[in-house]
Design an enzyme around this catalytic site. Sequence first.
Site, PDB file in Angstrom:
ATOM      1  N   GLY A 218       0.799  -1.221   0.000  1.00 43.57           N
ATOM      2  CA  GLY A 218       0.000   0.000   0.000  1.00 43.57           C
ATOM      3  C   GLY A 218       0.828   1.266   0.000  1.00 43.57           C
ATOM      4  N   ASP A 219       1.998   1.222   0.606  1.00 38.15           N
ATOM      5  CA  ASP A 219       2.907   2.364   0.599  1.00 38.15           C
ATOM      6  C   ASP A 219       3.236   2.755  -0.840  1.00 38.15           C
ATOM      7  OD1 ASP A 219       4.903   4.266   1.647  1.00 38.15           O
ATOM      8  OD2 ASP A 219       6.378   2.800   0.970  1.00 38.15           O
ATOM      9  N   ALA A 220       3.548   1.768  -1.654  1.00 38.89           N
ATOM     10  CA  ALA A 220       3.883   2.027  -3.062  1.00 38.89           C
ATOM     11  C   ALA A 220       2.662   2.491  -3.841  1.00 38.89           C
ATOM     12  CB  ALA A 220       4.480   0.775  -3.698  1.00 38.89           C
TER      13      ALA A 220
END
EC number: 3.1.26.-
Length: 137
Positions: A26-28
């Site tokens: 999710g960070d990416a």
Amino acid sequence: MTDHLHPVLDDAAIARMTSLALAHVGDAVYEILVRTHLACGGTQTAKNLHSRTIQLVRASAQAEAVKRIQPMLDEDEQTVLRHGRNAKPKSVPKSASVAEYAYATALEALFGWLYLKGRYERINELFEVICQGFDAK
């Protein structure tokens, strides 16, 4: 050929992933949404793109984003968010409080979960609401 941009995982495979693994993905996802929003929205210089991206993806900004979208989340999304918030990362950056980092991890876990489930329309709905907060700053 494998489509690495659109992985196909069944619900059981996604359920086996830890909240921190979902947050890793999710960070990416979240960063590419922010970067695309800025680049397509007229932010042109590399320096401006980078500095604005950093402002919008840091933990404090992500914690604010959670507040904007939380009322919109269904029960499953709330569960993913809660599990992400309760995940125990090994460290917290100096630039964030423990609470901010917990909510940032929660947001990233949610976006990772939605992405792996192929719920791109839902990602866009939530990100659109988050973007309204960008424009207010």
